[in-house]
Structure formats: structure tokens, C-alpha cells
Design a protein around this motif. Structure first.
Motif, short mmCIF file in Angstrom:
data_model
loop_
_atom_site.label_atom_id
_atom_site.label_comp_id
_atom_site.label_asym_id
_atom_site.label_seq_id
_atom_site.Cartn_x
_atom_site.Cartn_y
_atom_site.Cartn_z
N THR A 1 139.87 -13.51 -3.56
CA THR A 1 139.26 -14.49 -2.42
C THR A 1 137.97 -14.38 -2.16
OG1 THR A 1 139.74 -12.48 -0.87
CG2 THR A 1 141.72 -14.07 -1.16
N GLY A 2 137.16 -13.41 -2.63
CA GLY A 2 135.81 -13.66 -2.54
C GLY A 2 135.16 -14.35 -3.83
N CYS A 3 135.58 -14.81 -4.67
CA CYS A 3 135.05 -15.35 -5.88
C CYS A 3 133.92 -16.37 -5.54
CB CYS A 3 136.08 -15.96 -6.94
SG CYS A 3 136.89 -17.40 -6.17
N PHE A 4 133.84 -17.06 -4.41
CA PHE A 4 132.81 -18.04 -4.09
C PHE A 4 131.87 -17.28 -3.25
CE2 PHE A 4 135.43 -22.14 -4.74
CZ PHE A 4 135.20 -21.87 -6.41
N GLU A 5 131.89 -16.04 -2.99
CA GLU A 5 130.97 -15.28 -2.19
C GLU A 5 129.69 -15.69 -2.64
OE1 GLU A 5 130.08 -11.09 -0.47
OE2 GLU A 5 131.59 -11.28 -1.73
N GLY A 6 128.73 -15.97 -1.84
CA GLY A 6 127.10 -16.16 -2.04
C GLY A 6 126.82 -17.53 -2.28
N MET B 1 139.12 -24.32 2.31
CA MET B 1 139.59 -23.60 0.81
C MET B 1 138.39 -22.88 0.64
SD MET B 1 142.04 -26.48 -0.64
CE MET B 1 142.94 -25.39 -1.82
N LEU B 2 137.16 -23.63 0.74
CA LEU B 2 136.07 -23.15 -0.04
C LEU B 2 135.67 -21.75 0.96
CD1 LEU B 2 133.91 -26.31 -0.67
CD2 LEU B 2 134.85 -24.82 -2.43
N ALA B 3 135.70 -21.73 1.94
CA ALA B 3 135.74 -20.75 3.04
C ALA B 3 136.59 -19.63 2.63
CB ALA B 3 135.80 -21.10 4.43
N ASP B 4 138.04 -20.11 2.58
CA ASP B 4 138.91 -19.11 2.28
C ASP B 4 138.64 -18.12 0.79
OD1 ASP B 4 140.59 -19.86 4.29
OD2 ASP B 4 141.73 -20.75 2.92
N MET B 5 137.52 -18.93 -0.13
CA MET B 5 137.17 -18.26 -1.18
C MET B 5 135.94 -17.31 -1.10
SD MET B 5 139.64 -18.69 -3.73
CE MET B 5 140.55 -18.24 -2.29
N GLY B 6 135.57 -17.22 0.16
CA GLY B 6 134.42 -16.38 0.46
C GLY B 6 132.84 -17.37 0.54
N ALA B 7 132.83 -18.57 0.70
CA ALA B 7 131.73 -19.35 0.46
C ALA B 7 131.29 -19.30 2.11
CB ALA B 7 132.05 -20.86 -0.16
N GLU B 8 130.00 -19.39 2.09
CA GLU B 8 129.40 -19.46 3.61
C GLU B 8 129.39 -21.00 3.86
OE1 GLU B 8 125.59 -18.92 6.14
OE2 GLU B 8 125.39 -19.36 3.69
N VAL B 9 130.36 -21.60 4.72
CA VAL B 9 130.58 -22.96 4.95
C VAL B 9 130.01 -23.21 6.34
CG1 VAL B 9 132.20 -24.76 5.51
CG2 VAL B 9 132.48 -23.03 3.51
N THR C 1 118.77 -25.16 0.33
CA THR C 1 119.37 -23.73 0.22
C THR C 1 120.83 -23.52 -0.10
OG1 THR C 1 119.89 -23.38 2.46
CG2 THR C 1 117.72 -22.77 1.75
N ALA C 2 121.38 -24.98 -0.16
CA ALA C 2 122.77 -25.10 -0.34
C ALA C 2 123.24 -25.27 -1.84
CB ALA C 2 123.35 -26.32 0.38
N ASP C 3 124.51 -24.93 -2.29
CA ASP C 3 125.19 -25.21 -3.50
C ASP C 3 126.11 -26.38 -3.46
OD1 ASP C 3 124.51 -22.48 -5.09
OD2 ASP C 3 124.93 -21.99 -2.87
N ILE C 4 126.68 -26.59 -2.32
CA ILE C 4 127.57 -27.64 -2.13
C ILE C 4 127.67 -28.33 -0.87
CG2 ILE C 4 130.22 -28.14 -1.97
CD1 ILE C 4 130.46 -25.29 -3.43
N LEU C 5 127.89 -29.68 -1.10
CA LEU C 5 127.85 -30.50 0.19
C LEU C 5 129.19 -31.58 0.06
CD1 LEU C 5 124.91 -32.75 1.68
CD2 LEU C 5 127.23 -33.69 1.41
#
Length: 262
Positions: free
Chosen positions: A12-17, A35-43, A97-101
Motif C-alpha cells: 500500500t506504500g508502493c507510490f510513497e514519495g 486509488m493513487l492516495a491509497d497506494m501512498g502517493a501525496e495527492v 514538483t509533481a509526478d502525476i496530474l
């Protein structure tokens, strides 16, 4: 699949950072970003001062929509006016500073705001920019508004489902928004694939995720049947059987499953 505590944490933390800018509203885009937040991303959810319409969607408890909460839990929030040049400049700083939009405006809106992929990728070549729309970013229907029930109808999904209801001639009312959830899930998968490709190439990309095409993927047999002569079934292959205390779903897919049922 069984996971130990440590394994589950890694999954669940695989998108952390990773940082995600969520410009989306209603269901499809927010579901993807959730779903991206669930995987640990900062949304970071970007909204206007009025807030998006889902904030008032029932059920409302203590002044807050629980449907909105379900779609946006785990996200941060910032209020920006995308028609204000200073706020657009703030977005550009965030993009750097972003990875995804993720966005689900009608095609052309982000272009008019000066926030199209071609513009933002110059600021950040590693940016993965996911556009969710009803009919895709190009084509004769691209700029048409699209809600899930409209896409269900346009894709033929409603009529395909009706074909399995003996004795009925009217499609169902729509209360469950398959098109939104399916498209949001496909967008999540596309973003994950783009992240993998970015690891190999160092560059992001623009993802064009269409609700119509997502719904068409659900009518696998019907699309094939529309192209090739297929003898229609005498009755639906699966269906509910009424019992004294409710319904049971009987699904006989082969001779073996029939024998097991017997």
C-alpha cells in the motif's frame, strides 16, 4: 492472496514519495486519484472556492458528503482560481514538483487555461498527465459533456444488458455509475504503466482515457457478435432464480459446472 503486516505495508506504500495534482471532479477522476492516495502517493486536490458538486451529494452527515469523503479520503486540498493568473502561476510551481496530474475537464479547457500537457511538460518532462473524458481528447464527440448514464447508452451497454432480460423492452434506470468507476480504474492502471515506462525512459507522457472506450471493454461478447454472425442464446446463460427467502444466482458455464450443481 494472504499478506503479512510488513508485506501489506510495502504494497500500500508502493507510490510513497510521488506527488499527484488532482484537478478532477465528480467520480471518475477522484476515484483514480483516491486509488493513487491509497497506494501512498501525496495527492493534492485542487478546487475552486465554491468546491466541487460532490461536496453536497447525499448522504450528508454533519454538513459533509460521505460520498465525497469516500472519493477523496487521504488527499490534501488547496483552493485556487484557475482563471486568475497568479493562481495559474501557483499551479505551474506545483507542477515543477509533481509526478502525476489527473484532470477530467472537457477537452480544450486545460489548453485555454494555459495548463495543457504540451505546456506543462516543458516545465517538467517527467510529468505523467492523465486526461479523463467522455469520448477522448480528439474526434467529433470530444467536446460533448458526458455523465456515466449517457456513456452507458452511447456505448450500447444498456441495450446489450436489456437483451438478456426476457420479455422486457425498456432499459433500466441507472443508479450505479459503472462508466465512472471503470474509467477511473483504467486510468489508475495506465498511470502505473506510465510510471514503469518513465523508469526506463526518464520521460512522462500524456494519457488519454475515454469513458466510452472503457465501457466498450465491458461488452466483449456483444462487440464480437455485432461483427460476426452468432446464433443468439435461447436464454441468458446466467440468471437469478427466485426462492422462498430471496434469490440465488445460478451460473452454469460448462457441463462440469452443471454436474457439480446437480
Amino acid at each position: 492472496m494472504s499478506l503479512t503486516g510488513n508485506d501489506e505495508s510495502r504494497l500500500t506504500g508502493c507510490f510513497e514519495g510521488l506527488r499527484v495534482l488532482d484537478f478532477s471532479t465528480t467520480i471518475a477522476g477522484p476515484h483514480c486519484a483516491r486509488m493513487l492516495a491509497d497506494m501512498g502517493a501525496e495527492v493534492i486536490k485542487i478546487e475552486s472556492a465554491e468546491g466541487e458538486t460532490m461536496r453536497t451529494r447525499p448522504p450528508v452527515r454533519h454538513g459533509c458528503s460521505t460520498a465525497f469523503g469516500q472519493l477523496n479520503v487521504g488527499k490534501k486540498s488547496v483552493v485556487l482560481d484557475l482563471k486568475c493568473s497568479a493562481d495559474v502561476e501557483a499551479v505551474r510551481r506545483l507542477v515543477a514538483t509533481a509526478d502525476i496530474l489527473v484532470e477530467n475537464f472537457r477537452p480544450g479547457v486545460m489548453q485555454r487555461l494555459g495548463l495543457a500537457y504540451a505546456t506543462l511538460s516543458e516545465l517538467n518532462p517527467r510529468l505523467i498527465y492523465c486526461s479523463i473524458s467522455g469520448y477522448g481528447q480528439t474526434g467529433p464527440s470530444a467536446e460533448l459533456p458526458a455523465y456515466a448514464p449517457v456513456i452507458h447508452a452511447a456505448s450500447g451497454y444498456e441495450m446489450a444488458h436489456l437483451a438478456y432480460q426476457p420479455g422486457r423492452s425498456r432499459p433500466d434506470y441507472c443508479g450505479i455509475y459503472h462508466a465512472d468507476v471503470v474509467t477511473g480504474t483504467y486510468a489508475f492502471g495506465a498511470i502505473a504503466s506510465a510510471l514503469y515506462q518513465r523508469e526506463r525512459t526518464g520521460r512522462g507522457q500524456h494519457i488519454d482515457c475515454s469513458m466510452l472506450e472503457s465501457m466498450l471493454s465491458l461488452t466483449l461478447n456483444e462487440i464480437q457478435g455485432a461483427q460476426f454472425a452468432v446464433e443468439p442464446p435461447q436464454r441468458p446463460p446466467f440468471g437469478p432464480a427466485e426462492t422462498r427467502d430471496g434469490y440465488v444466482m445460478i451460473a452454469v458455464a460448462s457441463e462440469k459446472t452443471f454436474q457439480n450443481l446437480m
